[in-house]
Write a protein that holds these residues in place. Structure first.
Motif, PDB file in Angstrom:
ATOM      1  N   LEU A   1      -7.332  -7.018  43.945  1.00  0.00           N
ATOM      2  CA  LEU A   1      -8.648  -7.079  44.582  1.00  0.00           C
ATOM      3  C   LEU A   1      -9.393  -5.763  44.445  1.00  0.00           C
ATOM      4  CD1 LEU A   1     -10.756  -8.444  46.457  1.00  0.00           C
ATOM      5  CD2 LEU A   1      -9.446  -7.528  48.385  1.00  0.00           C
ATOM      6  N   LEU A   2      -8.713  -4.646  44.751  1.00  0.00           N
ATOM      7  CA  LEU A   2      -9.391  -3.352  44.758  1.00  0.00           C
ATOM      8  C   LEU A   2      -9.875  -2.945  43.379  1.00  0.00           C
ATOM      9  CD1 LEU A   2      -7.215  -1.265  47.253  1.00  0.00           C
ATOM     10  CD2 LEU A   2      -9.231  -2.679  47.693  1.00  0.00           C
ATOM     11  N   SER A   3      -9.234  -3.431  42.335  1.00  0.00           N
ATOM     12  CA  SER A   3      -9.657  -3.077  40.976  1.00  0.00           C
ATOM     13  C   SER A   3     -10.990  -3.710  40.601  1.00  0.00           C
ATOM     14  CB  SER A   3      -8.586  -3.499  39.964  1.00  0.00           C
ATOM     15  OG  SER A   3      -8.515  -4.918  39.860  1.00  0.00           O
ATOM     16  N   CYS A   4     -11.422  -4.715  41.367  1.00  0.00           N
ATOM     17  CA  CYS A   4     -12.655  -5.442  41.006  1.00  0.00           C
ATOM     18  C   CYS A   4     -13.894  -4.552  41.079  1.00  0.00           C
ATOM     19  CB  CYS A   4     -12.835  -6.643  41.921  1.00  0.00           C
ATOM     20  SG  CYS A   4     -11.582  -7.930  41.697  1.00  0.00           S
ATOM     21  N   GLY A   5     -13.924  -3.625  42.047  1.00  0.00           N
ATOM     22  CA  GLY A   5     -15.112  -2.786  42.199  1.00  0.00           C
ATOM     23  C   GLY A   5     -15.427  -1.993  40.953  1.00  0.00           C
ATOM     24  N   GLU A   6     -14.400  -1.385  40.355  1.00  0.00           N
ATOM     25  CA  GLU A   6     -14.609  -0.603  39.121  1.00  0.00           C
ATOM     26  C   GLU A   6     -14.909  -1.505  37.933  1.00  0.00           C
ATOM     27  OE1 GLU A   6     -13.214   2.136  41.983  1.00  0.00           O
ATOM     28  OE2 GLU A   6     -12.376   0.177  41.445  1.00  0.00           O
ATOM     29  N   MET A   7     -14.325  -2.698  37.909  1.00  0.00           N
ATOM     30  CA  MET A   7     -14.610  -3.639  36.822  1.00  0.00           C
ATOM     31  C   MET A   7     -16.103  -3.981  36.806  1.00  0.00           C
ATOM     32  SD  MET A   7     -11.716  -4.539  35.244  1.00  0.00           S
ATOM     33  CE  MET A   7      -9.969  -4.868  35.483  1.00  0.00           C
TER      34      MET A   7
ATOM     35  N   ALA B   1     -18.235  -0.787  35.766  1.00  0.00           N
ATOM     36  CA  ALA B   1     -18.062  -0.470  34.340  1.00  0.00           C
ATOM     37  C   ALA B   1     -18.827  -1.456  33.464  1.00  0.00           C
ATOM     38  CB  ALA B   1     -16.576  -0.476  33.978  1.00  0.00           C
ATOM     39  N   THR B   2     -18.750  -2.739  33.807  1.00  0.00           N
ATOM     40  CA  THR B   2     -19.453  -3.754  33.017  1.00  0.00           C
ATOM     41  C   THR B   2     -20.961  -3.552  33.081  1.00  0.00           C
ATOM     42  OG1 THR B   2     -17.680  -5.342  33.439  1.00  0.00           O
ATOM     43  CG2 THR B   2     -19.794  -6.229  32.715  1.00  0.00           C
ATOM     44  N   LEU B   3     -21.467  -3.256  34.277  1.00  0.00           N
ATOM     45  CA  LEU B   3     -22.911  -3.067  34.428  1.00  0.00           C
ATOM     46  C   LEU B   3     -23.401  -1.836  33.674  1.00  0.00           C
ATOM     47  CD1 LEU B   3     -23.351  -3.972  38.213  1.00  0.00           C
ATOM     48  CD2 LEU B   3     -23.993  -5.361  36.220  1.00  0.00           C
ATOM     49  N   ILE B   4     -22.693  -0.721  33.821  1.00  0.00           N
ATOM     50  CA  ILE B   4     -23.168   0.505  33.158  1.00  0.00           C
ATOM     51  C   ILE B   4     -22.972   0.409  31.643  1.00  0.00           C
ATOM     52  CG2 ILE B   4     -21.090   1.972  33.200  1.00  0.00           C
ATOM     53  CD1 ILE B   4     -24.685   3.020  34.142  1.00  0.00           C
ATOM     54  N   GLY B   5     -21.911  -0.271  31.199  1.00  0.00           N
ATOM     55  CA  GLY B   5     -21.723  -0.469  29.762  1.00  0.00           C
ATOM     56  C   GLY B   5     -22.858  -1.259  29.155  1.00  0.00           C
TER      57      GLY B   5
ATOM     58  N   VAL C   1     -16.468  -1.387  26.936  1.00  0.00           N
ATOM     59  CA  VAL C   1     -15.931  -1.240  28.283  1.00  0.00           C
ATOM     60  C   VAL C   1     -14.449  -1.598  28.274  1.00  0.00           C
ATOM     61  CG1 VAL C   1     -16.034  -2.080  30.659  1.00  0.00           C
ATOM     62  CG2 VAL C   1     -18.149  -1.723  29.366  1.00  0.00           C
ATOM     63  N   LEU C   2     -13.628  -0.699  28.841  1.00  0.00           N
ATOM     64  CA  LEU C   2     -12.184  -0.913  28.906  1.00  0.00           C
ATOM     65  C   LEU C   2     -11.700  -0.813  30.345  1.00  0.00           C
ATOM     66  CD1 LEU C   2     -10.999   1.375  25.943  1.00  0.00           C
ATOM     67  CD2 LEU C   2     -11.515  -1.081  25.856  1.00  0.00           C
ATOM     68  N   SER C   3     -10.817  -1.697  30.720  1.00  0.00           N
ATOM     69  CA  SER C   3     -10.141  -1.549  32.007  1.00  0.00           C
ATOM     70  C   SER C   3      -9.137  -0.407  31.898  1.00  0.00           C
ATOM     71  CB  SER C   3      -9.410  -2.841  32.370  1.00  0.00           C
ATOM     72  OG  SER C   3      -8.325  -3.060  31.468  1.00  0.00           O
ATOM     73  N   GLY C   4      -8.589   0.007  33.029  1.00  0.00           N
ATOM     74  CA  GLY C   4      -7.572   1.053  32.983  1.00  0.00           C
ATOM     75  C   GLY C   4      -6.410   0.655  32.104  1.00  0.00           C
ATOM     76  N   ALA C   5      -5.999  -0.615  32.185  1.00  0.00           N
ATOM     77  CA  ALA C   5      -4.895  -1.113  31.356  1.00  0.00           C
ATOM     78  C   ALA C   5      -5.264  -1.051  29.879  1.00  0.00           C
ATOM     79  CB  ALA C   5      -4.554  -2.540  31.763  1.00  0.00           C
ATOM     80  N   GLU C   6      -6.465  -1.512  29.535  1.00  0.00           N
ATOM     81  CA  GLU C   6      -6.896  -1.508  28.131  1.00  0.00           C
ATOM     82  C   GLU C   6      -7.047  -0.091  27.600  1.00  0.00           C
ATOM     83  OE1 GLU C   6      -9.510  -5.618  27.853  1.00  0.00           O
ATOM     84  OE2 GLU C   6     -10.417  -3.856  28.775  1.00  0.00           O
ATOM     85  N   ALA C   7      -7.364   0.855  28.484  1.00  0.00           N
ATOM     86  CA  ALA C   7      -7.500   2.254  28.075  1.00  0.00           C
ATOM     87  C   ALA C   7      -6.148   2.936  27.893  1.00  0.00           C
ATOM     88  CB  ALA C   7      -8.324   3.015  29.109  1.00  0.00           C
TER      89      ALA C   7
END
Length: 404
Positions: A74-80, A83-87, A99-105
């Motif tokens: 749940l908490l990871s959703c805020g950064e997702m 990141a999507t909006l600014i990308g 745009v990469l999630s922490g896992a993808e990075a």
């Protein structure tokens, strides 16, 4: 390839105007020849729809049933979301972006959900995108376990993501953008003539961050220090370069003039002092005291131990439990509540005689009793009553000429 990492906090992403400033900073660094990695926090602060604290509040009514692994999802959703909006906005401004999630990075962590520690970063996907000319936007505050589960890094996690990525990518610098123009000599809400600090050492900024100057998380600074990567704390809403954090070597340059040994003043509230002594039935035994407190997760500070008594502090919310645990051992305990820790910080004061004398003199002139004191290589701490804290900050700020 010259790499810069830019981290933008929640207030930097909270409005359309703020996001325009973010895009400007990204474009400026690209024009300066940098390959840019952008790390983002969740949008806004407590009360805003996608802020981390707001998401946590959704689970509060069901606290007894919360699974920490699912809570991190749940908490990871805020950064997702941020990141999507600014990308998307970066691409709308004419710059290629991914745009990469922490896992993808490639941020790999342990499985301590809610406060995970980074154990490795595999930045190959980021490097490939940078070589292709893309701005890489990474969700801060999160990573993944070896098994692929989402984790969050705890408070200050986006700062930690930024400096850890900077270290892994051998970036030239990490810029931490916030809503203030760098680090100030004191809290401007309490000290009206507080001024910006141009340059501090890693040790100084860590002390300031731990003692109340909440501009960058100390764990993030420690990572930058290990990698010897400079960090700048800057304002999203200004072109000024803010405060540069770098190695202490500049302080020891034989040509430098160290006419100011103190860098800043910080404070922490909500502290309780405990004075513990033995009785006829139960002699004073520091081992029993501190082992019991540690077993119940109570952290202690300002520790003074003698043959007859132990004197230390705990956070106010832990004071009643600490008192109960000590009393159960048959020891006498006296509490002094509503205390504040005032920190005088400066790498230049190490080995300089007279600093403590000036602190004592300044506080004495204002009739502020010192309840306890301690020191390290880059700080001297004094414990005072909360009611004296604001005056203590002002007089020490003036005593060490930090307003000039």
């Amino acid at each position: 390839m010259r790499i810069i990492v830019q981290k933008f906090g929640g207030t930097s992403l909270s409005t359309s105007q703020a996001k325009e400033h973010v895009i400007h900073h990204i474009k400026r660094e690209r024009d300066n020849g940098y390959a840019v990695v952008v790390v983002v926090s969740a949008i806004g602060r407590r009360g805003d729809p996608y802020a981390t604290d707001t998401l946590l509040e959704q689970l509060a009514p069901f606290a007894a049933y919360v699974d920490l692994k699912e809570q991190d999802m749940l908490l990871s959703c805020g950064e997702m979301i941020s990141a999507t909006l600014i990308g998307t906005q970066i691409r709308a401004a004419g710059m290629p972006a991914v745009v990469l999630s922490g896992a993808e990075a490639g941020i790999e962590t342990d499985d301590d959900y809610g406060s995970a520690k980074i154990i490795a970063i595999h930045p190959e996907r980021i490097v490939k995108a940078l070589e292709a000319g893309q701005v890489v936007v990474v969700t801060g505050f999160q990573g993944r376990t070896k098994q692929g589960a989402i984790t969050t890094l705890g408070r200050g996690g986006s700062d930690t993501s930024a400096t850890a990525l900077g270290a892994a990518l051998q970036a030239e610098i990490v810029d931490i953008y916030t809503d203030v123009n760098g680090v100030l000599t004191a809290d401007p809400k309490l000290v009206s003539d507080a001024r910006p600090i141009a340059k501090v050492s890693y040790a100084e900024i860590c002390h300031m961050a731990r003692e109340g100057a909440k501009v960058v998380h100390p764990r993030a600074v420690e990572i930058a220090q290990q990698a010897r990567i400079p960090v700048r704390v800057r304002s999203t809403f200004s072109e000024e370069e803010g405060t540069l954090v770098q190695d202490e070597a500049w302080q020891h340059n034989e040509h430098a003039v160290l006419d100011r040994h103190v860098t800043g003043i910080a404070y922490a509230l909500g502290i309780t002092q405990l004075h513990v002594s033995g009785t006829e039935q139960q002699p004073h035994d520091p081992r029993l005291i501190f082992e019991s407190l540690a077993a119940h997760g109570i952290s202690v500070d300002f520790i003074n131990v003698t043959a007859s008594h132990s004197l230390f502090t705990v956070q106010g919310e832990q004071a009643q439990l600490a008192e109960k645990l000590i009393a159960e051992q048959g020891l006498q305990v006296r509490l002094e509540a509503a205390c504040a820790k005032v920190s005088v910080i400066g790498g230049g004061m190490n080995g300089q005689p007279g600093v403590m004398a000036r602190i004592v003199s300044a506080l004495s002139q204002e009739q502020i009793p010192i309840l306890q004191s301690a020191d390290s290589n880059a700080a001297i701490w004094v414990l005072v009553k909360e009611k004296h804290m604001a005056m203590a900050l002002k007089c020490l700020h003036s005593t060490f000429d930090l307003n000039r």
